[in-house]
Design a protein around this motif. Structure first.
Motif, PDB file in Angstrom:
ATOM      1  N   ASN A 125       0.809  -1.208   0.000  1.00 22.78           N
ATOM      2  CA  ASN A 125       0.000   0.000   0.000  1.00 22.78           C
ATOM      3  C   ASN A 125       0.846   1.264   0.000  1.00 22.78           C
ATOM      4  O   ASN A 125       0.349   2.360   0.259  1.00 22.78           O
ATOM      5  CB  ASN A 125      -0.919   0.011   1.231  1.00 22.78           C
ATOM      6  N   ASN A 126       2.141   1.100  -0.249  1.00 20.29           N
ATOM      7  CA  ASN A 126       3.017   2.259  -0.298  1.00 20.29           C
ATOM      8  C   ASN A 126       2.525   3.249  -1.341  1.00 20.29           C
ATOM      9  O   ASN A 126       2.309   2.899  -2.489  1.00 20.29           O
ATOM     10  CB  ASN A 126       4.439   1.807  -0.641  1.00 20.29           C
ATOM     11  N   GLU A 127       2.362   4.519  -0.948  1.00 19.59           N
ATOM     12  CA  GLU A 127       1.768   5.502  -1.836  1.00 19.59           C
ATOM     13  C   GLU A 127       2.785   6.263  -2.667  1.00 19.59           C
ATOM     14  O   GLU A 127       2.439   6.844  -3.683  1.00 19.59           O
ATOM     15  CB  GLU A 127       0.924   6.494  -1.025  1.00 19.59           C
ATOM     16  N   ASP A 128       4.060   6.304  -2.237  1.00 20.01           N
ATOM     17  CA  ASP A 128       5.005   7.097  -2.997  1.00 20.01           C
ATOM     18  C   ASP A 128       5.603   6.334  -4.176  1.00 20.01           C
ATOM     19  O   ASP A 128       6.203   6.920  -5.062  1.00 20.01           O
ATOM     20  CB  ASP A 128       6.120   7.649  -2.099  1.00 20.01           C
ATOM     21  N   GLY A 129       5.412   5.012  -4.196  1.00 19.24           N
ATOM     22  CA  GLY A 129       5.861   4.229  -5.339  1.00 19.24           C
ATOM     23  C   GLY A 129       7.350   4.311  -5.598  1.00 19.24           C
ATOM     24  O   GLY A 129       7.818   4.170  -6.722  1.00 19.24           O
ATOM     25  N   SER A 130       8.147   4.531  -4.550  1.00 10.96           N
ATOM     26  CA  SER A 130       9.575   4.745  -4.748  1.00 10.96           C
ATOM     27  C   SER A 130      10.295   3.484  -5.210  1.00 10.96           C
ATOM     28  O   SER A 130      11.286   3.561  -5.921  1.00 10.96           O
ATOM     29  CB  SER A 130      10.218   5.243  -3.452  1.00 10.96           C
ATOM     30  N   GLY A 131       9.832   2.318  -4.781  1.00 11.38           N
ATOM     31  CA  GLY A 131      10.488   1.082  -5.170  1.00 11.38           C
ATOM     32  C   GLY A 131      11.841   0.859  -4.539  1.00 11.38           C
ATOM     33  O   GLY A 131      12.600  -0.002  -4.965  1.00 11.38           O
ATOM     34  N   LEU A 132      12.185   1.626  -3.499  1.00 11.77           N
ATOM     35  CA  LEU A 132      13.454   1.437  -2.819  1.00 11.77           C
ATOM     36  C   LEU A 132      13.396   0.239  -1.884  1.00 11.77           C
ATOM     37  O   LEU A 132      12.346  -0.075  -1.325  1.00 11.77           O
ATOM     38  CB  LEU A 132      13.819   2.694  -2.014  1.00 11.77           C
ATOM     39  N   ILE A 133      14.527  -0.420  -1.706  1.00 11.18           N
ATOM     40  CA  ILE A 133      14.646  -1.534  -0.781  1.00 11.18           C
ATOM     41  C   ILE A 133      15.464  -1.062   0.412  1.00 11.18           C
ATOM     42  O   ILE A 133      16.543  -0.483   0.248  1.00 11.18           O
ATOM     43  CB  ILE A 133      15.328  -2.744  -1.441  1.00 11.18           C
ATOM     44  N   TYR A 134      14.949  -1.294   1.620  1.00  9.77           N
ATOM     45  CA  TYR A 134      15.599  -0.809   2.830  1.00  9.77           C
ATOM     46  C   TYR A 134      16.021  -1.970   3.732  1.00  9.77           C
ATOM     47  O   TYR A 134      15.456  -3.055   3.687  1.00  9.77           O
ATOM     48  CB  TYR A 134      14.653   0.087   3.633  1.00  9.77           C
ATOM     49  N   GLY A 135      16.990  -1.692   4.574  1.00  8.09           N
ATOM     50  CA  GLY A 135      17.390  -2.610   5.632  1.00  8.09           C
ATOM     51  C   GLY A 135      17.803  -1.804   6.839  1.00  8.09           C
ATOM     52  O   GLY A 135      17.985  -0.579   6.765  1.00  8.09           O
ATOM     53  N   TRP A 136      17.965  -2.474   7.967  1.00  5.12           N
ATOM     54  CA  TRP A 136      18.397  -1.776   9.178  1.00  5.12           C
ATOM     55  C   TRP A 136      19.876  -1.423   9.103  1.00  5.12           C
ATOM     56  O   TRP A 136      20.679  -2.167   8.559  1.00  5.12           O
ATOM     57  CB  TRP A 136      18.185  -2.645  10.424  1.00  5.12           C
ATOM     58  N   VAL A 137      20.239  -0.291   9.673  1.00  6.00           N
ATOM     59  CA  VAL A 137      21.642   0.041   9.904  1.00  6.00           C
ATOM     60  C   VAL A 137      22.098  -0.747  11.119  1.00  6.00           C
ATOM     61  O   VAL A 137      21.520  -0.628  12.205  1.00  6.00           O
ATOM     62  CB  VAL A 137      21.834   1.548  10.138  1.00  6.00           C
ATOM     63  N   PHE A 190      11.810   6.694  10.965  1.00  9.10           N
ATOM     64  CA  PHE A 190      13.220   6.315  11.009  1.00  9.10           C
ATOM     65  C   PHE A 190      13.994   7.119   9.970  1.00  9.10           C
ATOM     66  O   PHE A 190      13.588   7.209   8.807  1.00  9.10           O
ATOM     67  CB  PHE A 190      13.386   4.813  10.724  1.00  9.10           C
ATOM     68  N   ASP A 191      15.117   7.690  10.398  1.00  8.19           N
ATOM     69  CA  ASP A 191      15.986   8.395   9.469  1.00  8.19           C
ATOM     70  C   ASP A 191      16.652   7.415   8.518  1.00  8.19           C
ATOM     71  O   ASP A 191      17.000   6.289   8.903  1.00  8.19           O
ATOM     72  CB  ASP A 191      17.077   9.165  10.218  1.00  8.19           C
ATOM     73  N   ILE A 192      16.837   7.848   7.291  1.00  5.10           N
ATOM     74  CA  ILE A 192      17.584   7.054   6.318  1.00  5.10           C
ATOM     75  C   ILE A 192      19.027   7.531   6.355  1.00  5.10           C
ATOM     76  O   ILE A 192      19.340   8.640   5.937  1.00  5.10           O
ATOM     77  CB  ILE A 192      16.967   7.175   4.923  1.00  5.10           C
ATOM     78  N   LEU A 193      19.914   6.688   6.883  1.00  4.70           N
ATOM     79  CA  LEU A 193      21.280   7.097   7.231  1.00  4.70           C
ATOM     80  C   LEU A 193      22.325   6.693   6.208  1.00  4.70           C
ATOM     81  O   LEU A 193      23.372   7.333   6.114  1.00  4.70           O
ATOM     82  CB  LEU A 193      21.661   6.500   8.593  1.00  4.70           C
ATOM     83  N   GLN A 194      22.064   5.649   5.455  1.00  4.23           N
ATOM     84  CA  GLN A 194      23.127   5.112   4.600  1.00  4.23           C
ATOM     85  C   GLN A 194      22.585   4.655   3.251  1.00  4.23           C
ATOM     86  O   GLN A 194      21.416   4.277   3.128  1.00  4.23           O
ATOM     87  CB  GLN A 194      23.803   3.910   5.272  1.00  4.23           C
ATOM     88  N   ILE A 195      23.466   4.699   2.259  1.00  4.47           N
ATOM     89  CA  ILE A 195      23.277   3.969   1.005  1.00  4.47           C
ATOM     90  C   ILE A 195      24.272   2.822   1.033  1.00  4.47           C
ATOM     91  O   ILE A 195      25.481   3.040   1.195  1.00  4.47           O
ATOM     92  CB  ILE A 195      23.520   4.858  -0.222  1.00  4.47           C
ATOM     93  N   ALA A 196      23.787   1.613   0.899  1.00  5.56           N
ATOM     94  CA  ALA A 196      24.641   0.437   1.035  1.00  5.56           C
ATOM     95  C   ALA A 196      25.571   0.276  -0.169  1.00  5.56           C
ATOM     96  O   ALA A 196      25.357   0.868  -1.235  1.00  5.56           O
ATOM     97  CB  ALA A 196      23.779  -0.816   1.194  1.00  5.56           C
ATOM     98  N   ASP A 197      26.590  -0.545  -0.005  1.00  3.85           N
ATOM     99  CA  ASP A 197      27.499  -0.875  -1.104  1.00  3.85           C
ATOM    100  C   ASP A 197      26.700  -1.409  -2.298  1.00  3.85           C
ATOM    101  O   ASP A 197      25.809  -2.267  -2.133  1.00  3.85           O
ATOM    102  CB  ASP A 197      28.507  -1.945  -0.665  1.00  3.85           C
ATOM    103  N   GLN A 198      26.983  -0.890  -3.478  1.00  4.67           N
ATOM    104  CA  GLN A 198      26.387  -1.340  -4.744  1.00  4.67           C
ATOM    105  C   GLN A 198      24.863  -1.220  -4.777  1.00  4.67           C
ATOM    106  O   GLN A 198      24.207  -1.923  -5.550  1.00  4.67           O
ATOM    107  CB  GLN A 198      26.812  -2.780  -5.059  1.00  4.67           C
ATOM    108  N   ALA A 199      24.312  -0.323  -3.991  1.00  2.00           N
ATOM    109  CA  ALA A 199      22.852  -0.206  -3.902  1.00  2.00           C
ATOM    110  C   ALA A 199      22.193   0.050  -5.259  1.00  2.00           C
ATOM    111  O   ALA A 199      21.130  -0.498  -5.556  1.00  2.00           O
ATOM    112  CB  ALA A 199      22.471   0.900  -2.921  1.00  2.00           C
ATOM    113  N   PHE A 200      22.805   0.886  -6.088  1.00  2.00           N
ATOM    114  CA  PHE A 200      22.208   1.234  -7.382  1.00  2.00           C
ATOM    115  C   PHE A 200      23.076   0.766  -8.549  1.00  2.00           C
ATOM    116  O   PHE A 200      22.969   1.296  -9.652  1.00  2.00           O
ATOM    117  CB  PHE A 200      21.979   2.747  -7.463  1.00  2.00           C
TER     118      PHE A 200
END
Length: 222
Positions: A18-30, A73-83
């Motif tokens: 039901n995500n409304e922004d449609g960002s398609g990002l994948i997240y994980g915990w820091v 939750f703040d988004i703190l990092q972009i992981a290695d090879q994220a994009f």
């Protein structure tokens, strides 16, 4: 509309359809005992995406501790090879809570020509940029360290740096198209060994008055 996918520390994934922004990002915990509990961007569902906006925060229920209710939750990092290998990506907007950009985060993003980094970012991995022509690191409240970050980014032409920065060994080594490096006049900068080695297109550079050290071989091969 794309769903938002979360990869949690226990290895499971939960999909918010039901995500409304449609960002398609994948997240994980820091993890790794980071002093702040926040999220990192680990990837994107659609590798053909042309534009990405990384928000400063994301609001959700913590699946590990559901009794805590809805939290931001703040988004703190972009992981290695994220994009990595997002070959159609032409623009990315980085949130102002971001602190770390991981190694090879934009590897193979052959359509990405410029990158503006918010002043909140203080830690960079090896970028391995295959098409980027311009990088701007905005002013922040903390010192920035670049350690081999843009080494052999052969298409990089222009870099704008903040006023409190340490350019460590080989940070721009082999950036054979680099022509322009801009510092604020009041910058406090330390340059280490071979920081601009083999930057063969670099014809002149005006160092700030607050330059505190010049490493060996700073302009070797230029």
């Amino acid at each position: 509309m794309l769903a938002l996918c979360f990869g949690w520390s226990m290895g499971a994934e939960a999909v918010n359809e039901n995500n409304e922004d449609g960002s398609g990002l994948i997240y994980g915990w820091v993890l790794n005992n980071h002093p702040e509990r926040g999220l990192k961007v680990t990837g994107v569902i659609d590798k053909t995406v042309a534009s990405i906006i990384i928000p400063a925060t994301y609001t959700m229920q913590n699946p590990t501790y559901p009794d805590e209710g809805i939290q931001s939750f703040d988004i703190l990092q972009i992981a290695d090879q994220a994009f990595a290998d997002c070959t159609n990506l032409t623009e990315i907007d980085l949130g102002n809570t971001l602190q770390t950009i991981g190694s090879q985060a934009f590897k193979g993003c052959t359509s990405l020509k410029s990158l503006t980094v918010p002043g909140s970012v203080t830690s960079f991995g090896y970028m391995s940029l295959s098409s980027l022509e311009e990088v701007t690191i905005l002013e922040g409240s903390s010192s920035v360290s670049l350690v081999g970050t843009f080494r052999e980014s052969t298409t990089l032409k222009k870099v704008t740096l903040p006023s409190n920065i340490t350019v460590y060994n080989g940070t721009f080594y082999g950036c054979t198209s680099l022509e322009t490096v801009i510092f604020p006049q009041n910058a406090t900068v330390s340059f280490r060994t071979y920081a601009f080695g083999e930057c063969t297109a670099l014809k002149s550079i005006t160092l700030p008055q607050g330059c505190t050290s010049l490493g060996e071989g700073l302009f070797w091969g230029c």
